[in-house]
Design a protein around this motif. Sequence first.
Motif, PDB file in Angstrom:
ATOM      1  N   LEU A 139      63.715 -37.892  13.260  1.00 37.95           N
ATOM      2  CA  LEU A 139      63.947 -36.326  13.737  1.00 37.95           C
ATOM      3  C   LEU A 139      64.528 -35.567  12.894  1.00 37.95           C
ATOM      4  N   PHE A 140      65.759 -36.008  12.363  1.00 42.05           N
ATOM      5  CA  PHE A 140      66.758 -34.888  11.957  1.00 42.05           C
ATOM      6  C   PHE A 140      66.039 -34.989  10.423  1.00 42.05           C
ATOM      7  N   VAL A 141      65.888 -36.120   9.871  1.00 39.88           N
ATOM      8  CA  VAL A 141      65.279 -35.857   8.568  1.00 39.88           C
ATOM      9  C   VAL A 141      64.016 -35.326   8.351  1.00 39.88           C
ATOM     10  N   ALA A 142      63.247 -35.446   9.348  1.00 43.49           N
ATOM     11  CA  ALA A 142      61.764 -34.676   9.281  1.00 43.49           C
ATOM     12  C   ALA A 142      62.010 -33.232   9.456  1.00 43.49           C
ATOM     13  N   ALA A 143      63.011 -32.785  10.324  1.00 39.29           N
ATOM     14  CA  ALA A 143      63.284 -31.592  10.505  1.00 39.29           C
ATOM     15  C   ALA A 143      63.832 -30.830   9.317  1.00 39.29           C
ATOM     16  N   SER A 144      64.868 -31.571   8.508  1.00 40.68           N
ATOM     17  CA  SER A 144      65.190 -31.075   7.386  1.00 40.68           C
ATOM     18  C   SER A 144      64.258 -30.788   6.306  1.00 40.68           C
ATOM     19  N   VAL A 145      63.169 -31.793   6.228  1.00 39.20           N
ATOM     20  CA  VAL A 145      62.047 -31.613   5.103  1.00 39.20           C
ATOM     21  C   VAL A 145      61.306 -30.379   5.900  1.00 39.20           C
ATOM     22  N   LEU A 146      60.951 -30.339   7.099  1.00 41.69           N
ATOM     23  CA  LEU A 146      60.129 -29.201   7.662  1.00 41.69           C
ATOM     24  C   LEU A 146      61.062 -27.975   7.716  1.00 41.69           C
ATOM     25  N   GLY A 147      62.154 -27.733   7.598  1.00 36.25           N
ATOM     26  CA  GLY A 147      62.921 -26.707   7.826  1.00 36.25           C
ATOM     27  C   GLY A 147      63.131 -26.138   9.099  1.00 36.25           C
ATOM     28  N   VAL A 148      63.103 -26.829   9.963  1.00 33.80           N
ATOM     29  CA  VAL A 148      63.390 -26.620  11.439  1.00 33.80           C
ATOM     30  C   VAL A 148      64.562 -26.946  11.950  1.00 33.80           C
ATOM     31  N   ARG A 149      65.036 -26.741  13.099  1.00 35.31           N
ATOM     32  CA  ARG A 149      66.172 -27.025  13.604  1.00 35.31           C
ATOM     33  C   ARG A 149      66.175 -27.984  14.699  1.00 35.31           C
ATOM     34  N   CYS A 150      66.941 -29.120  14.560  1.00 35.84           N
ATOM     35  CA  CYS A 150      67.019 -30.196  15.513  1.00 35.84           C
ATOM     36  C   CYS A 150      68.150 -30.830  15.880  1.00 35.84           C
ATOM     37  N   GLY A 151      68.218 -31.089  17.150  1.00 38.83           N
ATOM     38  CA  GLY A 151      69.617 -31.655  17.587  1.00 38.83           C
ATOM     39  C   GLY A 151      68.966 -32.718  18.750  1.00 38.83           C
ATOM     40  N   ALA A 152      70.026 -33.382  19.306  1.00 39.81           N
ATOM     41  CA  ALA A 152      69.636 -34.477  20.272  1.00 39.81           C
ATOM     42  C   ALA A 152      70.824 -34.599  21.256  1.00 39.81           C
ATOM     43  N   ILE A 153      70.577 -34.907  22.363  1.00 47.47           N
ATOM     44  CA  ILE A 153      71.683 -35.294  23.299  1.00 47.47           C
ATOM     45  C   ILE A 153      70.973 -36.627  24.212  1.00 47.47           C
ATOM     46  N   PHE A 154      72.004 -37.314  24.615  1.00 41.19           N
ATOM     47  CA  PHE A 154      71.648 -38.849  25.159  1.00 41.19           C
ATOM     48  C   PHE A 154      72.441 -38.988  26.397  1.00 41.19           C
ATOM     49  N   LEU A 155      71.853 -39.636  27.469  1.00 39.53           N
ATOM     50  CA  LEU A 155      72.540 -40.094  28.697  1.00 39.53           C
ATOM     51  C   LEU A 155      72.777 -41.585  28.435  1.00 39.53           C
ATOM     52  N   ILE A 156      73.963 -42.035  28.510  1.00 41.17           N
ATOM     53  CA  ILE A 156      74.607 -43.280  28.350  1.00 41.17           C
ATOM     54  C   ILE A 156      74.219 -44.299  29.348  1.00 41.17           C
ATOM     55  N   GLY A 157      73.512 -45.255  29.223  1.00 41.44           N
ATOM     56  CA  GLY A 157      73.177 -46.293  30.033  1.00 41.44           C
ATOM     57  C   GLY A 157      74.025 -47.347  30.117  1.00 41.44           C
ATOM     58  N   ASN A 158      75.184 -47.667  29.672  1.00 47.33           N
ATOM     59  CA  ASN A 158      75.964 -48.929  29.656  1.00 47.33           C
ATOM     60  C   ASN A 158      77.255 -48.594  29.313  1.00 47.33           C
ATOM     61  N   ASN A 159      78.264 -49.531  29.481  1.00 52.28           N
ATOM     62  CA  ASN A 159      79.534 -49.450  28.936  1.00 52.28           C
ATOM     63  C   ASN A 159      79.701 -50.837  27.939  1.00 52.28           C
ATOM     64  N   VAL A 160      80.710 -50.611  27.083  1.00 51.97           N
ATOM     65  CA  VAL A 160      80.854 -51.612  26.103  1.00 51.97           C
ATOM     66  C   VAL A 160      82.450 -52.008  26.533  1.00 51.97           C
ATOM     67  N   ARG A 161      82.727 -53.300  26.388  1.00 50.91           N
ATOM     68  CA  ARG A 161      83.974 -53.921  26.630  1.00 50.91           C
ATOM     69  C   ARG A 161      84.489 -54.691  25.479  1.00 50.91           C
ATOM     70  N   GLY A 162      85.679 -54.611  24.888  1.00 54.41           N
ATOM     71  CA  GLY A 162      86.170 -55.485  24.002  1.00 54.41           C
ATOM     72  C   GLY A 162      85.625 -55.280  22.829  1.00 54.41           C
ATOM     73  N   SER A 163      85.987 -56.125  21.668  1.00 50.79           N
ATOM     74  CA  SER A 163      85.524 -55.806  20.089  1.00 50.79           C
ATOM     75  C   SER A 163      84.336 -56.511  20.141  1.00 50.79           C
ATOM     76  N   ASP A 164      83.904 -57.253  20.731  1.00 46.83           N
ATOM     77  CA  ASP A 164      82.695 -58.156  20.871  1.00 46.83           C
ATOM     78  C   ASP A 164      81.510 -57.183  21.454  1.00 46.83           C
ATOM     79  N   GLN A 165      81.875 -55.923  21.861  1.00 49.32           N
ATOM     80  CA  GLN A 165      81.123 -55.222  22.515  1.00 49.32           C
ATOM     81  C   GLN A 165      80.065 -55.839  23.499  1.00 49.32           C
ATOM     82  N   GLN A 166      80.671 -56.512  24.384  1.00 52.47           N
ATOM     83  CA  GLN A 166      80.153 -57.068  25.924  1.00 52.47           C
ATOM     84  C   GLN A 166      79.437 -55.710  26.473  1.00 52.47           C
ATOM     85  N   MET A 167      78.129 -56.078  26.909  1.00 50.50           N
ATOM     86  CA  MET A 167      77.461 -54.605  27.641  1.00 50.50           C
ATOM     87  C   MET A 167      77.362 -54.873  29.150  1.00 50.50           C
ATOM     88  N   ASP A 168      77.934 -53.822  29.752  1.00 50.02           N
ATOM     89  CA  ASP A 168      77.604 -53.790  31.179  1.00 50.02           C
ATOM     90  C   ASP A 168      76.671 -52.815  31.463  1.00 50.02           C
TER      91      ASP A 168
END
Lengths: 269, 250
Positions: A204-233
Amino acid sequence: MVTKEGLQFHIRLKEGDVGRYVFLPGDPGRCEGIASLFDHPQKIAYNREYLTYTGYVDGVKVSVMSTGIGGPSATIAIEELAAIGADTFIRVGTGGSLHERVQLGDVVIANGAIRMDGTSKEYMQPQFPAVADFQVVKALEDAAKNHDDVENGLRHHVGIVKNKDSYYGQHNPERMGVEEELFAKHEGFVYGGAIAGEMESAALFVAASVLGVRCGAIFLIGNNVRGSDQQMDRASSGESTRRFYGGHGRANKIAVDAVRLLIQRDQAN
Amino acid sequence: MENRTHFTRLTREDVGRYAIITENPADCEIIASFLEDAKTISYHREFKAMLGTKNRERITVLSYGIGSPSAAIAVEELASLGVDTVVRVGFATPIEPNAQPNDIVLATAAVKMDGTCADYVPMEFPAVANYVLNRTLEQAAAGQNPGITLKLGIVESKDAFYRPKEFDRTLITNEFILDRAWRKGKVLCSDMETAAIFVVSRCRWVRAASISRVTSTGEEDITPCARLAAEGLGQFIELDKTEPSGCLLT
């Protein structure tokens, strides 16, 4: 591309059907929740994954249209909406945390996106950055500050997100022939400071740059990560399920408040 | 010799958290003129270092010479001494009509046409500025008197200053016809270090921004960029005192 009735080919809309400002959730099931925050929302069309409602925010016409999962369908959405007059887009999605400080129920506002997608390669060379529109990021951040619930540990973050094409390449990389490449690249992305993963922003961001329109994004996060091996809860316990599903309302409100700010700021200029 | 950084020859006593970096050693004096009590600390190879203060915080001014390799060294060595905020000030050539000579550009992100970024992160990873720092600089520019008009957008960072611009397409690959591609992507201007500074900063938990004066003659000076960097950092220093350091990730 238009049908013989003059409708944009995939989204089946024409000029006048949508406002200048459009929200882009991935899932058609989330359109109604966003539309419920408009004044006088009307369902306009529903073709394939593209479900559209149009209404008003502070007297200005706005719309919400689902894009489906992934860059291909999302870029068709932004192209066809831009063709009928929309110029400001906010993707409202779900994402996975890639950093311990980014927790289930938090919202992430994308500043830039990692282009591990195929679509953006058909717009610009790989060296070109997928970056959100600065004014849209500002509006989202200002809106998000009002919806933090620090007591309950619900916060917002602004940072770089990873746009992958393969959901199961992220979650089951060991199954894939390109296992080594997936692990190595992911390590590189985390090293560079990626804070969340999702599936449409870079396209979306790259297409927006080419189209000359404004684009942003916001996400709701669905998990936690723990530790350096990124265990997912994932959202498994009752409390975390409530945090996640309740979080959609919070993310939607932040996005709509951001459009309120953009409307004010656009009118002032 | 105490623990001095290898190329920039600095110690922890020579720096604080904040730095303004630039290509040309001759521009360090101009930048330092916007700080208090500025003095030269060292000058080795292309790395001239000066130290001054603003709002009672130390600000290091450091030149890094031309190009991404030496700019990356500058960021790495400053980061190793505890610097966590870097503002590049410099020049860029215009990608017309997206920008014009004398525009002042604040980069949101950069096209990675350098060789250095690929030594740090995969190609998919974007060279993106620190958002909170950019926001502070934008605000500082709006408050300046006389004001400057800032253009915000994507810049290109290249390695070859004299790269050819026009080629017969039958002779070489499309890779050389790049100005046309960047023009389509609304890229504003072209410099030689921003992308690497953004990427190395991300990997070292440094907050980075880049302010360019667009030039086609090379005769303009760095003053408006230097003034904005100093004022912006002054405001950012105050922000750091009030907000938690979570904005390191942004």
